[in-house]
Structures are given as C-alpha cells and as structure tokens.
Design a protein around this motif. Structure first.
Motif, PDB file in Angstrom:
ATOM      1  N   UNK A  83      80.017  36.592  34.645  1.00 52.65           N
ATOM      2  CA  UNK A  83      80.081  36.191  33.243  1.00 52.65           C
ATOM      3  C   UNK A  83      79.932  34.682  33.092  1.00 52.65           C
ATOM      4  N   UNK A  84      80.510  33.927  34.011  1.00 51.86           N
ATOM      5  CA  UNK A  84      80.407  32.468  33.915  1.00 51.86           C
ATOM      6  C   UNK A  84      79.002  31.976  34.230  1.00 51.86           C
ATOM      7  N   UNK A  85      78.183  32.819  34.855  1.00 52.29           N
ATOM      8  CA  UNK A  85      76.811  32.421  35.165  1.00 52.29           C
ATOM      9  C   UNK A  85      75.791  32.964  34.159  1.00 52.29           C
ATOM     10  N   UNK A  86      76.258  33.463  33.036  1.00 51.00           N
ATOM     11  CA  UNK A  86      75.321  33.805  31.979  1.00 51.00           C
ATOM     12  C   UNK A  86      75.219  35.272  31.626  1.00 51.00           C
ATOM     13  N   UNK A  87      75.937  36.149  32.315  1.00 50.62           N
ATOM     14  CA  UNK A  87      75.907  37.564  31.956  1.00 50.62           C
ATOM     15  C   UNK A  87      76.722  37.786  30.692  1.00 50.62           C
ATOM     16  N   UNK A  88      76.169  38.538  29.750  1.00 48.99           N
ATOM     17  CA  UNK A  88      76.905  38.859  28.527  1.00 48.99           C
ATOM     18  C   UNK A  88      77.919  39.957  28.772  1.00 48.99           C
ATOM     19  N   UNK A  89      77.537  40.916  29.615  1.00 47.03           N
ATOM     20  CA  UNK A  89      78.444  42.001  29.978  1.00 47.03           C
ATOM     21  C   UNK A  89      78.206  42.367  31.437  1.00 47.03           C
ATOM     22  N   UNK A  90      79.263  42.815  32.099  1.00 44.04           N
ATOM     23  CA  UNK A  90      79.169  43.280  33.482  1.00 44.04           C
ATOM     24  C   UNK A  90      79.675  44.713  33.522  1.00 44.04           C
ATOM     25  N   UNK A 108      64.769  33.475  32.008  1.00 40.98           N
ATOM     26  CA  UNK A 108      63.399  33.017  31.764  1.00 40.98           C
ATOM     27  C   UNK A 108      62.620  34.050  30.968  1.00 40.98           C
ATOM     28  N   UNK A 109      62.815  35.320  31.295  1.00 46.20           N
ATOM     29  CA  UNK A 109      62.120  36.381  30.581  1.00 46.20           C
ATOM     30  C   UNK A 109      62.584  36.503  29.138  1.00 46.20           C
ATOM     31  N   UNK A 110      63.766  35.986  28.834  1.00 51.60           N
ATOM     32  CA  UNK A 110      64.302  36.060  27.477  1.00 51.60           C
ATOM     33  C   UNK A 110      63.922  34.856  26.624  1.00 51.60           C
ATOM     34  N   UNK A 111      63.131  33.938  27.175  1.00 55.24           N
ATOM     35  CA  UNK A 111      62.774  32.735  26.424  1.00 55.24           C
ATOM     36  C   UNK A 111      61.893  33.052  25.222  1.00 55.24           C
ATOM     37  N   UNK A 112      61.139  34.139  25.304  1.00 52.72           N
ATOM     38  CA  UNK A 112      60.204  34.464  24.232  1.00 52.72           C
ATOM     39  C   UNK A 112      60.788  35.410  23.184  1.00 52.72           C
ATOM     40  N   UNK A 113      62.009  35.883  23.385  1.00 57.99           N
ATOM     41  CA  UNK A 113      62.564  36.847  22.438  1.00 57.99           C
ATOM     42  C   UNK A 113      64.083  36.869  22.570  1.00 57.99           C
ATOM     43  N   UNK A 114      64.714  37.516  21.616  1.00 53.77           N
ATOM     44  CA  UNK A 114      66.169  37.637  21.637  1.00 53.77           C
ATOM     45  C   UNK A 114      66.583  38.739  22.600  1.00 53.77           C
ATOM     46  N   UNK A 115      67.731  38.566  23.183  1.00 52.33           N
ATOM     47  CA  UNK A 115      68.220  39.581  24.114  1.00 52.33           C
ATOM     48  C   UNK A 115      69.381  39.029  24.911  1.00 52.33           C
ATOM     49  N   UNK A 116      69.978  39.875  25.698  1.00 53.53           N
ATOM     50  CA  UNK A 116      71.141  39.485  26.493  1.00 53.53           C
ATOM     51  C   UNK A 116      70.952  39.945  27.926  1.00 53.53           C
ATOM     52  N   UNK A 117      71.636  39.246  28.833  1.00 53.34           N
ATOM     53  CA  UNK A 117      71.614  39.597  30.244  1.00 53.34           C
ATOM     54  C   UNK A 117      72.846  40.437  30.555  1.00 53.34           C
ATOM     55  N   UNK A 118      72.618  41.631  31.073  1.00 58.26           N
ATOM     56  CA  UNK A 118      73.702  42.489  31.539  1.00 58.26           C
ATOM     57  C   UNK A 118      73.622  42.577  33.062  1.00 58.26           C
ATOM     58  N   UNK A 119      74.747  42.780  33.707  1.00 49.92           N
ATOM     59  CA  UNK A 119      74.780  42.922  35.164  1.00 49.92           C
ATOM     60  C   UNK A 119      75.416  44.249  35.550  1.00 49.92           C
ATOM     61  N   UNK A 120      74.837  44.880  36.541  1.00 54.43           N
ATOM     62  CA  UNK A 120      75.400  46.079  37.163  1.00 54.43           C
ATOM     63  C   UNK A 120      75.943  45.673  38.518  1.00 54.43           C
ATOM     64  N   UNK A 121      77.199  45.995  38.788  1.00 50.70           N
ATOM     65  CA  UNK A 121      77.823  45.615  40.048  1.00 50.70           C
ATOM     66  C   UNK A 121      78.576  46.814  40.614  1.00 50.70           C
ATOM     67  N   UNK A 122      78.217  47.201  41.823  1.00 47.39           N
ATOM     68  CA  UNK A 122      78.872  48.323  42.490  1.00 47.39           C
ATOM     69  C   UNK A 122      79.738  47.814  43.622  1.00 47.39           C
ATOM     70  N   UNK A 123      80.879  48.458  43.810  1.00 45.83           N
ATOM     71  CA  UNK A 123      81.772  48.057  44.881  1.00 45.83           C
ATOM     72  C   UNK A 123      82.829  49.109  45.118  1.00 45.83           C
ATOM     73  N   UNK A 124      83.521  49.014  46.230  1.00 42.28           N
ATOM     74  CA  UNK A 124      84.524  50.023  46.565  1.00 42.28           C
ATOM     75  C   UNK A 124      85.827  49.843  45.799  1.00 42.28           C
TER      76      UNK A 124
END
Length: 336
Positions: free
Chosen positions: A59-66, A29-45
């Motif tokens: 990635x299947x839910x819209x993240x460009x990179x994880x 939603x925040x990207x509707x007004x401009x260009x950009x990509x969604x990145x995700x940070x994921x921590x785990x053991x």
C-alpha cells in the motif's frame, strides 16, 4: 468505466521481491493515459503477521488495495495453488492488465491464467512504450540476439510478465505513513486442483543477494578451476556489494551449486555490472547475461568469445587480477 490494473506480488521469505515494485511502476505507467487504480494480489501461507506486513508495504508503494490469498498451500514454490483465487479476483475486478514478474512463480502462473481466461499473454517484457492508441511491449528473442515489439488486440484482461531488473521501481509514497487496514482484503478460501504438493524447501544458498535482482554480479566459469577460486570471486563481490554467479561449465564441474547458474538453462540476469571471470562465452551462457548494462571480461585467452560482447576486456590470469581488484576496492573503502 475505468479498469484497474492487477499486479501479482511475490515474496521471497518475508520480503517482497523487487520485481513486484517494478511491476507496480509499470502499472502506474500504463495508467498515465487514463483513470484507474493499482491492485495487488499476494499469496502466502496462513494468517501470519508477515503477510499482513507485506500487504501494508504494498500500500505504501502505490497499491490502492491488496487482496490476500492465504492458506497452508500458498507458498512461493507452489504457484498452482494461487491460480484459483487469482482467477476469481480477475473475474471480480475485470482489470485491463495483469502484471507479474517473469520469475519461476510468474512463469508458471501467468500462462495458466491466460489460458484459463482465453486472454492474450506477452512474456518477458523488458520495456513498455506508450502509444497514441495503446501500449507496446518489447521482449527479447533468440537468446537476446533480436527483439520484437508486441501489442494486445481483443478484450481484456491482458496478461504480462516483466523481466526482473529491467524496469524502474515504484517509489514509496510519503503521504502513506500508516497503511489503511480497510484496503487489505482477504479472499475467500478456494481449493486448487494441485498436481503436486511442496513438502519441504531446502535452500542451498541461505543468504546473499538474489541473482535475478542483483545490480552487480561477479561470475566464474571453468577457468576458476575449483571452489577455492569462487572464494576469490565472493571476496570481490562482497567489496562491490554484489552477488556471485557461474556458468554451467563451472556448475557441472562441481565448483559451485547449480543455484548460481546463469544462462539459457539457468537464470537470466540483467545487472548494471557483470564481471565474467574465466568464462569463455558459450552461446548458452550469453543467453542469460548478454543484456547486462556493462560487461567486464577477464580471461587468459584473447580469442575468447566473451570479449566480443564485453564493454571492457582484461587479458590475463584471473587469480592475479581479481585479488588486485579486491585490494584496490578495500583501499578505496578505507579512504571513503
């Protein structure tokens, strides 16, 4: 130059928490007004397959990179271990926003990140509004009695935590049938200055729906009169496909575990349907559930404060009413 938006993903066990998909939707939603990509940070053991599978799902839910931070210290119970790799990633990506869930993990991590970066921080956002000159975030005050709208000033990154179950979830992308492995990056290992180490996590509730993500909650108070009464509530919740919660009075009385506590000193929930059984409606409890979409109160006392915020009220004995509701739901299920 476009700036990405970074979502702090969160897992419970091997499953991604729903608030992460809500955060991705907010980012989109925040990207509707401009260009950009969604990145995700994921921590785990470790380097387990479960972490890689979670990354592919993001990635299947819209993240460009994880971006994965994996080590033996990275657990959902130890947010501080995620701080250093997240700081490094933010400095690398230079995102406009960093969005996390307003969960135990997010509440510990986000303000530390904001302080370390000297960035603005808005906590517990329940709504996001697009303005001509930016964005506004709504958050509750005074146990939900008032709301304020805030915007960021100054340089990015802007840190936001969102209240679970208050935003739409991102939809999976049909075009992404097989996630691109090259879009999954493993961050360099970085030692975090840990003040505590989690040796073991003992779960009192091993199964069931997470209270903060439940669409339907059946909650009991002191009027349930014991653990047997909570069994009745569990039967009703099972028929509705919901979860069972409790007031602090019920937890203090030993009727149920504190993991079920809803209120100012417990969990804050916003389900579509909240059924309060034998709960008087103390202000501390209302602070944790008053923003529920529809509230049904069952209480023998017609003057109970819970009726003042309930959409529907039933004055009567919960030990008669709850079994009747459960039986009727069973009949409807059989007919369907």
């Amino acid at each position: 130059m476009s700036q990405p938006i970074l979502v702090v993903a969160e897992c419970k066990g091997s499953s991604i928490r729903r608030v992460t998909f809500e955060a991705i939707a907010v980012a989109q939603k925040l990207l509707q007004q401009r260009a950009g990509a969604v990145h995700c940070f994921l921590a785990g053991p470790g380097e387990g397959a479960e972490l890689q599978q979670a990354a592919r799902e993001l990635l299947t839910y819209g993240a460009s990179e994880v971006h994965l931070a994996s080590s033996s210290e990275q657990t959902e119970s130890n947010a501080l271990a995620s701080l250093k790799p997240l700081q490094s990633l933010v400095q690398q990506l230079q995102p406009q926003f960093v969005i996390a869930g307003h969960t135990a993990y997010g509440r510990e991590l986000a303000p530390r990140l904001a302080a370390s970066l000297a960035s603005g921080y808005i906590a517990d956002a329940t709504a996001v509004e697009l303005l001509d000159d930016g964005f506004a975030f709504t958050r509750p005050l005074y146990a939900g009695k008032a709301f304020e709208t805030r915007s960021f000033t100054g340089a990015a990154p802007h840190i936001v935590t969102i209240r679970p179950n208050n935003h739409e979830t991102a939809a999976p992308l049909e075009a992404v049938a097989a996630a691109n492995e090259s879009a999954i990056n493993t961050l360099p290992a970085s030692a975090s200055p840990l003040r505590s180490i989690v040796r073991e996590v003992v779960s009192r509730v091993s199964s069931g729906i997470d209270l903060t993500e439940a669409d339907i909650i059946v909650a009991g108070g002191r009027g349930v009169r014991g653990s047997e009464g909570f069994q009745l509530l569990q039967q009703l919740a099972d028929q509705l496909g919901g979860a069972v919660g409790a007031s602090r009075a019920a937890c203090d009385a030993g009727y149920c575990d504190y993991s079920l506590q809803i209120g100012q000193t417990g969990k804050v929930v916003t389900p579509q349907l909240y059924i309060a059984c034998g709960i008087s409606g103390a202000i501390q409890h209302l602070a944790g559930m008053s923003q529920s979409r529809t509230i049904i109160a069952i209480n023998k006392d017609p003057e109970a404060p819970i009726f003042s915020i309930a959409d529907y009220g039933i004055v009567g004995d919960l030990f008669e009413i709850v079994p009747l509701l459960t039986d009727e739901l069973k009949k409807l299920g059989r007919q369907a």
